[in-house]
Design a protein around this motif. Structure first.
Motif, PDB file in Angstrom:
ATOM      1  N   UNK A 110       0.827  -1.213   0.000  1.00 25.42           N
ATOM      2  CA  UNK A 110       0.000   0.000   0.000  1.00 25.42           C
ATOM      3  C   UNK A 110       0.862   1.265   0.000  1.00 25.42           C
ATOM      4  N   UNK A 111       0.263   2.335  -0.473  1.00 30.18           N
ATOM      5  CA  UNK A 111       0.968   3.633  -0.539  1.00 30.18           C
ATOM      6  C   UNK A 111       1.308   4.111   0.876  1.00 30.18           C
ATOM      7  N   UNK A 112       0.313   3.978   1.779  1.00 25.92           N
ATOM      8  CA  UNK A 112       0.555   4.426   3.154  1.00 25.92           C
ATOM      9  C   UNK A 112       1.675   3.608   3.814  1.00 25.92           C
ATOM     10  N   UNK A 113       1.645   2.294   3.606  1.00 26.19           N
ATOM     11  CA  UNK A 113       2.682   1.431   4.172  1.00 26.19           C
ATOM     12  C   UNK A 113       4.065   1.826   3.679  1.00 26.19           C
ATOM     13  N   UNK A 114       4.130   2.151   2.402  1.00 23.12           N
ATOM     14  CA  UNK A 114       5.416   2.507   1.794  1.00 23.12           C
ATOM     15  C   UNK A 114       6.001   3.775   2.430  1.00 23.12           C
ATOM     16  N   UNK A 115       5.187   4.834   2.488  1.00 20.25           N
ATOM     17  CA  UNK A 115       5.713   6.109   2.993  1.00 20.25           C
ATOM     18  C   UNK A 115       5.828   6.130   4.520  1.00 20.25           C
ATOM     19  N   UNK A 116       4.902   5.468   5.205  1.00 19.58           N
ATOM     20  CA  UNK A 116       5.008   5.395   6.669  1.00 19.58           C
ATOM     21  C   UNK A 116       6.277   4.628   7.042  1.00 19.58           C
ATOM     22  N   UNK A 117       6.558   3.564   6.301  1.00 16.15           N
ATOM     23  CA  UNK A 117       7.766   2.775   6.554  1.00 16.15           C
ATOM     24  C   UNK A 117       9.029   3.596   6.344  1.00 16.15           C
ATOM     25  N   UNK A 118       9.042   4.366   5.263  1.00  9.13           N
ATOM     26  CA  UNK A 118      10.203   5.216   4.962  1.00  9.13           C
ATOM     27  C   UNK A 118      10.415   6.235   6.088  1.00  9.13           C
ATOM     28  N   UNK A 119       9.305   6.784   6.572  1.00  7.89           N
ATOM     29  CA  UNK A 119       9.379   7.757   7.671  1.00  7.89           C
ATOM     30  C   UNK A 119       9.893   7.097   8.956  1.00  7.89           C
ATOM     31  N   UNK A 120       9.381   5.914   9.258  1.00  6.18           N
ATOM     32  CA  UNK A 120       9.849   5.190  10.454  1.00  6.18           C
ATOM     33  C   UNK A 120      11.349   4.926  10.345  1.00  6.18           C
ATOM     34  N   UNK A 121      11.804   4.509   9.161  1.00  4.91           N
ATOM     35  CA  UNK A 121      13.238   4.287   8.956  1.00  4.91           C
ATOM     36  C   UNK A 121      14.043   5.542   9.260  1.00  4.91           C
ATOM     37  N   UNK A 122      13.540   6.679   8.774  1.00 11.23           N
ATOM     38  CA  UNK A 122      14.210   7.951   9.023  1.00 11.23           C
ATOM     39  C   UNK A 122      14.255   8.293  10.503  1.00 11.23           C
ATOM     40  N   UNK A 123      13.139   8.072  11.167  1.00  3.06           N
ATOM     41  CA  UNK A 123      13.065   8.402  12.599  1.00  3.06           C
ATOM     42  C   UNK A 123      14.008   7.503  13.412  1.00  3.06           C
ATOM     43  N   UNK A 124      14.027   6.218  13.080  1.00  2.00           N
ATOM     44  CA  UNK A 124      14.934   5.306  13.805  1.00  2.00           C
ATOM     45  C   UNK A 124      16.394   5.710  13.562  1.00  2.00           C
ATOM     46  N   UNK A 125      16.720   6.053  12.313  1.00  4.54           N
ATOM     47  CA  UNK A 125      18.081   6.500  11.993  1.00  4.54           C
ATOM     48  C   UNK A 125      18.460   7.749  12.783  1.00  4.54           C
ATOM     49  N   UNK A 126      17.493   8.653  12.895  1.00  3.42           N
ATOM     50  CA  UNK A 126      17.715   9.895  13.627  1.00  3.42           C
ATOM     51  C   UNK A 126      17.906   9.612  15.124  1.00  3.42           C
ATOM     52  N   UNK A 127      17.046   8.757  15.681  1.00  5.40           N
ATOM     53  CA  UNK A 127      17.142   8.437  17.113  1.00  5.40           C
ATOM     54  C   UNK A 127      18.485   7.783  17.451  1.00  5.40           C
ATOM     55  N   UNK A 128      18.935   6.891  16.564  1.00  5.85           N
ATOM     56  CA  UNK A 128      20.237   6.247  16.798  1.00  5.85           C
ATOM     57  C   UNK A 128      21.341   7.293  16.809  1.00  5.85           C
ATOM     58  N   UNK A 129      21.261   8.219  15.861  1.00  3.17           N
ATOM     59  CA  UNK A 129      22.296   9.267  15.773  1.00  3.17           C
ATOM     60  C   UNK A 129      22.256  10.224  16.959  1.00  3.17           C
ATOM     61  N   UNK A 130      21.094  10.309  17.619  1.00  6.12           N
ATOM     62  CA  UNK A 130      20.991  11.165  18.809  1.00  6.12           C
ATOM     63  C   UNK A 130      21.420  10.401  20.063  1.00  6.12           C
ATOM     64  N   UNK A 131      20.927   9.151  20.186  1.00  6.81           N
ATOM     65  CA  UNK A 131      21.100   8.403  21.439  1.00  6.81           C
ATOM     66  C   UNK A 131      22.523   7.856  21.629  1.00  6.81           C
ATOM     67  N   UNK A 132      23.118   7.272  20.579  1.00  4.26           N
ATOM     68  CA  UNK A 132      24.430   6.650  20.765  1.00  4.26           C
ATOM     69  C   UNK A 132      25.501   7.616  21.268  1.00  4.26           C
ATOM     70  N   UNK A 133      25.577   8.828  20.690  1.00  6.76           N
ATOM     71  CA  UNK A 133      26.603   9.763  21.207  1.00  6.76           C
ATOM     72  C   UNK A 133      26.415  10.117  22.690  1.00  6.76           C
ATOM     73  N   UNK A 134      25.173  10.045  23.182  1.00  7.93           N
ATOM     74  CA  UNK A 134      24.933  10.318  24.603  1.00  7.93           C
ATOM     75  C   UNK A 134      25.716   9.320  25.462  1.00  7.93           C
TER      76      UNK A 134
END
Ligand code: CTP
Ligand code: MG
Length: 199
Positions: A51-75
């Motif tokens: 589905x279209x929603x699954x595709x873009x929601x998934x891409x967004x989740x990937x981005x958010x997880x990537x961002x969280x890792x980049x924030x949390x690990x340096x802490x």
């Protein structure tokens, strides 16, 4: 120690794709990407599982997880090993030439980009996988061993190579781990009622 480091670095690198690729099971639904259309073999082009929603929601989740890792690990003073490979990639030379250096100088921004692009690639792989499955006569939701577990990894790794030219050791580690993780995640999904099929 060295082996442990390769495992750790490659898993940190691919974590956004794992989450992003799994998330459409929960966040997906609605209009199918193929618009409900059929291929000339009389089967759906992709089927209702893409589905279209699954595709873009998934891409967004990937981005958010990537961002969280980049924030949390340096802490926790843990280095993001993939950053050391950044300046060897095509993206780095293009972005610096275009004066878009903020895309990689800010680790949080880059983490989002990394996660979103690898998941975008992975979900393209997922769509190609469904196309291959339908053309092979495999129904929506039925398992196609190796394609289901590794198609998204190969495309995701392919797309992200432009940003981070990963070493082959990461790929060799990630193929078996992703295969196992995908099967385990699906079994958990099945027994918790999130999905109807065990694989
Ligand atoms: N999903 C979605 N949109 C996507 C990918 C997945 O909505 N782009 C959702 C669908 O509800 C799908 C579920 O996530 O049923 C599980 O994804 P997957 O296993 O990839 O799809 P299948 O239903 O198995 O379909 P296919 O046989 O085409 O892979
Ligand atoms: Mg499936």
């Amino acid at each position: 120690m060295e082996v442990f480091q390769v495992f750790f670095d490659s898993i940190i690198f691919i974590l956004p794709l794992w989450f992003g690729n799994a998330s459409p099971t929960i966040l997906g639904g609605g209009a199918p990407i193929d618009g409900g259309k059929y291929w000339r073999d009389g089967r759906r082009i992709l089927g209702d599982g893409k589905t279209i929603r699954g595709f873009w929601a998934g891409t967004l989740v990937g981005g958010i997880v990537g961002m969280l890792i980049a924030i949390i690990l340096p802490i926790f003073s843990i280095d993001l090993e993939y950053i050391t490979l950044l300046d060897k990639g095509l993206f780095y030379s293009i972005a610096s030439n275009l004066n878009l250096s903020f895309l990689y100088t800010n680790q949080t921004v880059f983490g989002f980009l990394l996660g979103a692009i690898q998941t975008f690639g992975g979900l393209i792989g997922d769509v190609i996988g469904s196309f291959i499955k339908r053309r092979s006569g495999v129904e929506r939701g039925q398992t196609f061993i190796f394609l289901d577990q590794l198609g998204f990894l190969i495309l995701g790794m392919g797309f992200i190579y432009i940003l981070i030219p990963w070493p082959i050791t990461w790929f060799l580690v990630l193929v078996p781990i992703t295969f196992l993780m995908h099967i385990i995640a699906n079994l958990i999904g099945y027994f918790t009622g999130i999905q109807d099929v065990p694989l």
